[in-house]
Scaffold this motif. Structure first.
Motif, PDB file in Angstrom:
ATOM      1  N   VAL A  72     -10.511  -0.634 -12.258  1.00 39.54           N
ATOM      2  CA  VAL A  72      -9.424   0.227 -12.722  1.00 39.54           C
ATOM      3  C   VAL A  72      -8.156   0.079 -11.887  1.00 39.54           C
ATOM      4  O   VAL A  72      -7.065   0.412 -12.352  1.00 39.54           O
ATOM      5  CB  VAL A  72      -9.854   1.711 -12.768  1.00 39.54           C
ATOM      6  CG1 VAL A  72     -10.975   1.921 -13.781  1.00 39.54           C
ATOM      7  CG2 VAL A  72     -10.269   2.215 -11.394  1.00 39.54           C
ATOM      8  N   LEU A  73      -8.267  -0.437 -10.679  1.00 42.45           N
ATOM      9  CA  LEU A  73      -7.091  -0.622  -9.826  1.00 42.45           C
ATOM     10  C   LEU A  73      -6.656  -2.082  -9.711  1.00 42.45           C
ATOM     11  O   LEU A  73      -5.745  -2.396  -8.940  1.00 42.45           O
ATOM     12  CB  LEU A  73      -7.351  -0.057  -8.424  1.00 42.45           C
ATOM     13  CG  LEU A  73      -7.590   1.444  -8.338  1.00 42.45           C
ATOM     14  CD1 LEU A  73      -7.819   1.866  -6.896  1.00 42.45           C
ATOM     15  CD2 LEU A  73      -6.444   2.225  -8.958  1.00 42.45           C
ATOM     16  N   ALA A  74      -7.247  -2.966 -10.487  1.00 39.17           N
ATOM     17  CA  ALA A  74      -6.906  -4.392 -10.399  1.00 39.17           C
ATOM     18  C   ALA A  74      -5.413  -4.625 -10.582  1.00 39.17           C
ATOM     19  O   ALA A  74      -4.827  -5.489  -9.927  1.00 39.17           O
ATOM     20  CB  ALA A  74      -7.696  -5.196 -11.432  1.00 39.17           C
ATOM     21  N   HIS A  75      -4.782  -3.865 -11.436  1.00 41.27           N
ATOM     22  CA  HIS A  75      -3.349  -4.035 -11.711  1.00 41.27           C
ATOM     23  C   HIS A  75      -2.482  -3.825 -10.470  1.00 41.27           C
ATOM     24  O   HIS A  75      -1.330  -4.230 -10.443  1.00 41.27           O
ATOM     25  CB  HIS A  75      -2.911  -3.071 -12.820  1.00 41.27           C
ATOM     26  CG  HIS A  75      -2.981  -1.635 -12.419  1.00 41.27           C
ATOM     27  ND1 HIS A  75      -4.169  -0.922 -12.416  1.00 41.27           N
ATOM     28  CD2 HIS A  75      -2.024  -0.779 -11.983  1.00 41.27           C
ATOM     29  CE1 HIS A  75      -3.934   0.308 -12.003  1.00 41.27           C
ATOM     30  NE2 HIS A  75      -2.637   0.421 -11.725  1.00 41.27           N
ATOM     31  N   ARG A  76      -3.035  -3.221  -9.430  1.00 39.69           N
ATOM     32  CA  ARG A  76      -2.275  -3.006  -8.198  1.00 39.69           C
ATOM     33  C   ARG A  76      -2.318  -4.212  -7.265  1.00 39.69           C
ATOM     34  O   ARG A  76      -1.573  -4.279  -6.302  1.00 39.69           O
ATOM     35  CB  ARG A  76      -2.805  -1.771  -7.471  1.00 39.69           C
ATOM     36  CG  ARG A  76      -2.543  -0.496  -8.284  1.00 39.69           C
ATOM     37  CD  ARG A  76      -2.898   0.737  -7.541  1.00 39.69           C
ATOM     38  NE  ARG A  76      -2.171   0.772  -6.282  1.00 39.69           N
ATOM     39  CZ  ARG A  76      -2.535   1.542  -5.256  1.00 39.69           C
ATOM     40  NH1 ARG A  76      -3.585   2.319  -5.338  1.00 39.69           N
ATOM     41  NH2 ARG A  76      -1.828   1.523  -4.144  1.00 39.69           N
ATOM     42  N   SER A  77      -3.181  -5.171  -7.544  1.00 44.05           N
ATOM     43  CA  SER A  77      -3.310  -6.371  -6.714  1.00 44.05           C
ATOM     44  C   SER A  77      -2.229  -7.386  -7.079  1.00 44.05           C
ATOM     45  O   SER A  77      -2.119  -7.802  -8.229  1.00 44.05           O
ATOM     46  CB  SER A  77      -4.692  -7.002  -6.926  1.00 44.05           C
ATOM     47  OG  SER A  77      -4.720  -8.321  -6.448  1.00 44.05           O
TER      48      SER A  77
END
Length: 110
Positions: A72-77
């Motif tokens: 769910v936080l991949a977009h922050r990488s």
């Protein structure tokens, strides 16, 4: 894996571990961060040799056993944003694309 399964895995790995505690700590950290970011981001952050070492410490054969493909936080990488939607993921993992391997995470631009 469920939270209880992750905790059991961490407990077992900790109990069986012999070596430098910083390596155990890093392996557990990779696993816990990977729950939110996914195994694809983990492969972009760490070298293949490091992932293999951490998997051995944790008693896993593949990250796919424990982690979602894309969390769910991949977009922050930053690394994930560079390869998401392209066919360059495995090239980046193998180090064939410069400037992609990055552990930096931030709030993506809107």
């Amino acid at each position: 894996m469920t939270d209880d399964q992750i905790l059991s895995l961490v407990d077992r790995a900790t109990d069986e571990f012999r070596g430098e505690l910083v390596e155990l700590e890093s392996a557990i950290g990779m696993l816990l961060i990977g729950r939110q970011y996914g195994w694809r981001v983990i492969l972009l952050v760490h070298s293949p040799a490091t992932v293999r070492k951490y998997l051995k410490i944790l008693g896993l054969k593949h990250l796919r056993e424990a982690l979602p493909e894309v969390g769910v936080l991949a977009h922050r990488s930053n690394a994930w944003r560079l390869v998401d939607g392209t066919q360059n993921f495995w090239k980046a993992v193998r180090g064939q694309l410069s400037g992609v391997r990055s552990g930096k995470a931030d709030t993506p631009p809107r």
